[in-house]
Design an enzyme around this catalytic site. Structure first.
Site, PDB file in Angstrom:
ATOM      1  N   GLU A  82     -26.636 -44.453 -81.512  1.00  0.00           N
ATOM      2  CA  GLU A  82     -25.926 -43.191 -81.763  1.00  0.00           C
ATOM      3  C   GLU A  82     -24.462 -43.438 -82.098  1.00  0.00           C
ATOM      4  O   GLU A  82     -23.742 -44.051 -81.310  1.00  0.00           O
ATOM      5  CB  GLU A  82     -26.032 -42.309 -80.506  1.00  0.00           C
ATOM      6  CG  GLU A  82     -25.400 -40.949 -80.665  1.00  0.00           C
ATOM      7  CD  GLU A  82     -25.626 -40.034 -79.438  1.00  0.00           C
ATOM      8  OE1 GLU A  82     -26.656 -40.185 -78.742  1.00  0.00           O
ATOM      9  OE2 GLU A  82     -24.751 -39.189 -79.198  1.00  0.00           O
ATOM     10  N   LYS A 266     -26.524 -36.443 -69.695  1.00  0.00           N
ATOM     11  CA  LYS A 266     -27.002 -37.237 -70.842  1.00  0.00           C
ATOM     12  C   LYS A 266     -25.816 -37.967 -71.469  1.00  0.00           C
ATOM     13  O   LYS A 266     -25.911 -39.136 -71.861  1.00  0.00           O
ATOM     14  CB  LYS A 266     -27.691 -36.327 -71.865  1.00  0.00           C
ATOM     15  CG  LYS A 266     -28.413 -37.053 -72.986  1.00  0.00           C
ATOM     16  CD  LYS A 266     -27.556 -37.380 -74.187  1.00  0.00           C
ATOM     17  CE  LYS A 266     -28.361 -38.045 -75.281  1.00  0.00           C
ATOM     18  NZ  LYS A 266     -27.559 -38.412 -76.458  1.00  0.00           N
ATOM     19  N   ASP A 282     -33.477 -52.708 -66.704  1.00  0.00           N
ATOM     20  CA  ASP A 282     -34.555 -51.720 -66.789  1.00  0.00           C
ATOM     21  C   ASP A 282     -33.891 -50.341 -66.854  1.00  0.00           C
ATOM     22  O   ASP A 282     -33.622 -49.709 -65.831  1.00  0.00           O
ATOM     23  CB  ASP A 282     -35.456 -51.849 -65.555  1.00  0.00           C
ATOM     24  CG  ASP A 282     -36.613 -50.859 -65.561  1.00  0.00           C
ATOM     25  OD1 ASP A 282     -36.583 -49.910 -66.368  1.00  0.00           O
ATOM     26  OD2 ASP A 282     -37.531 -51.034 -64.747  1.00  0.00           O
ATOM     27  N   HIS A 380     -17.399 -36.842 -84.665  1.00  0.00           N
ATOM     28  CA  HIS A 380     -18.658 -37.289 -85.281  1.00  0.00           C
ATOM     29  C   HIS A 380     -18.507 -37.342 -86.792  1.00  0.00           C
ATOM     30  O   HIS A 380     -18.930 -38.279 -87.447  1.00  0.00           O
ATOM     31  CB  HIS A 380     -19.790 -36.291 -84.956  1.00  0.00           C
ATOM     32  CG  HIS A 380     -20.373 -36.491 -83.601  1.00  0.00           C
ATOM     33  ND1 HIS A 380     -21.475 -35.816 -83.166  1.00  0.00           N
ATOM     34  CD2 HIS A 380     -20.026 -37.291 -82.582  1.00  0.00           C
ATOM     35  CE1 HIS A 380     -21.772 -36.183 -81.933  1.00  0.00           C
ATOM     36  NE2 HIS A 380     -20.901 -37.075 -81.560  1.00  0.00           N
TER      37      HIS A 380
HETATM   38  C1  MEV Z   1     -24.380 -36.363 -77.082  1.00  0.00           C
HETATM   39  O1  MEV Z   1     -25.121 -37.535 -77.179  1.00  0.00           O
HETATM   40  C2  MEV Z   1     -23.784 -36.227 -75.703  1.00  0.00           C
HETATM   41  C3  MEV Z   1     -23.029 -34.911 -75.448  1.00  0.00           C
HETATM   42  O2  MEV Z   1     -23.880 -33.803 -75.716  1.00  0.00           O
HETATM   43  C4  MEV Z   1     -22.634 -34.925 -73.985  1.00  0.00           C
HETATM   44  C5  MEV Z   1     -22.078 -33.604 -73.471  1.00  0.00           C
HETATM   45  O3  MEV Z   1     -22.389 -32.537 -74.037  1.00  0.00           O
HETATM   46  O4  MEV Z   1     -21.327 -33.651 -72.488  1.00  0.00           O
HETATM   47  C6  MEV Z   1     -21.839 -34.758 -76.330  1.00  0.00           C
END
Ligand code: MEV
Length: 431
Positions: A82, A266, A282, A380
């Site tokens: 990513e 995430k 792992d 991005h």
């Molecule tokens: C994208 O890979 C991760 C984000 O969505 C994390 C977040 O929203 O805090 C940007």
């Protein structure tokens, strides 16, 4: 070389970056080639690692810079597909560095092995019998791995949990607490649990079912914290204290709402998984542990915490289970993972876990800072624009120029990149 603070690293050529990494960790030619992917895992090694091998699958390996953790400069290898993750971690590490970097710590590397016992008529009596036999149980578990014992690890304690009301009726669970030292520990713990099964059946009079480690490794925690001076957070028209407040509000959203917490966490795992992959860990075990820990109160919530001090500076904190190892598994058998560990200069699994916690906190900071201010797409877009410019044929400094023009125009598309490249070349040809 002692400083991980490098500006403009992304503008260097790939060869220059690789040479820098080789100098950073004093790598041999073979180790450098392993990082470059030329002498990485062989097909033969892959064939011995899993079943039915037909090939290999590669991913980019990048370096996150600027990290200072417990007053030590750290260069962080990250494997991820990513865009923006490596840049985000490096940027956030620079912000934290302005406040003295990250402080990190960890608990002893104790894993939990579970032994399920069924067909018990009296759960409480079985529990008492097991607790009374604690020393025998620990001694039996310790017979299974003399190497870990010699290194100072081994069985530490037993805990008994009762599950009186499951879909399969009442059951008891024995937890074996086992110090894995620098191993991730799945093999050692599973072996010990399997070896204990007859003794546990004997003591309780019940029937032993599952014997397996728990990925909710809540006795093997890593923590990291940082202070970012408000002044370091100011940019464009945004005042530093306002950015800090926006970050705290973003965290509050995740603290209160599981839908947001899943995305927030995430973002944290973007960083942690990338280091896990680079170092042959792992990562599914780490993911499972992190999310289960985030739900430990009964409601899924944020793994990190953000607040402001009275001066408006930003304070971040994270705690999560990190079952990682430096011995055994892919961390040893994968040649690139071995070199990635050398780049990190960590001596113990605990140190690796501490680095990963700091990277997770940095990754979280980068994401919620962007979300609370200009939005995630701008950064991005800038990176995406570079990729589109390269795909359109831009070379050397043309890449940055075409990318900047596309971002300024707000249109990032291959046809625009080609048109801009043509006009850039003709402008240059004409001067
Ligand atoms: C994208 O890979 C991760 C984000 O969505 C994390 C977040 O929203 O805090 C940007």
């Amino acid at each position: 070389m002692t400083s991980s603070r490098v500006s403009g690293f992304y503008n260097w050529t790939l060869e220059e970056r690789l040479a820098w990494a080789a100098r950073w960790a004093d790598l041999t030619d073979a180790e450098t080639a392993a990082l470059a992917g030329m002498l990485g895992l062989t097909l033969g090694q892959a064939d011995r690692m899993i079943e039915n091998v037909i090939g290999q699958y590669t991913l980019p390996l990048g370096l996150a810079l600027n990290f200072q953790i417990n007053a030590r400069d750290v260069v962080v290898p990250m494997v991820i597909e990513e865009p923006s993750v490596v840049a985000g971690a490096s940027f956030a590490a620079k912000l934290a560095r302005a406040g003295g970097g990250f402080r990190a710590e960890s608990t002893p590397p104790e894993m939990i092995g579970q032994i399920q016992v069924l067909d018990l008529t009296d759960l409480d009596a079985a529990r008492s019998a097991l607790l009374a036999a604690r020393e025998r149980i620990l001694a039996r578990a310790d017979e299974t791995d003399p190497v870990i014992r010699r290194l100072g690890g081994g069985a530490r304690d037993v805990d008994v949990r009762l599950l009186p009301d499951t879909p399969a009726g009442p059951m008891l669970v024995l937890h074996l607490i086992y110090d894995c030292r620098d191993a991730m520990g799945a093999n050692a713990v599973n072996t010990a649990c399997e070896a204990l099964a007859p003794l546990i059946a004997d003591i309780t009079g019940g029937r032993v079912g599952l014997r397996i480690l728990s990925n909710l490794a809540d006795r093997r925690l890593a923590r990291a914290e940082c202070l970012v001076p408000a002044s370091a957070l100011a940019f464009d028209d945004f005042a530093g204290v306002d950015v800090a407040r926006g970050i705290v509000e973003a965290w509050a959203f995740a603290a209160a709402d599981p839908y947001r917490a899943a995305t927030h966490n995430k973002g944290i795992m973007n960083g942690i998984d990338a280091v896990a992959l680079a170092t042959g860990q792992d990562w599914r075990a780490i993911e499972a542990g992190a999310h289960a820990y985030a739900a430990r109160s009964g409601r899924y919530t944020s793994l990190s915490t953000w607040s402001q001090d009275p001066q408006g500076n930003l304070i971040g904190w994270i705690e999560l289970p990190l079952a990682v190892g430096l011995v055994g598994g892919a961390s040893r058998s994968h040649p690139t993972a071995r070199v990635a560990l050398k780049l990190l200069r960590v001596q113990t699994a605990r140190e690796l876990a501490e680095v990963m916690a700091a990277v997770g906190l940095a990754q979280n900071l980068a994401a919620i800072r962007a979300l609370a201010t200009e939005g995630i797409q701008k950064g991005h877009m800038a990176l995406h624009a570079r990729q589109v410019a390269v795909a359109a044929g831009a070379e050397a400094d043309e890449v940055a120029r075409v990318a900047q023009r596309m971002v300024a125009e707000g249109v990032v598309r291959p046809d625009r990149a080609e048109a801009m490249l043509t006009s850039l070349r003709s402008e240059r040809g004409g001067t």
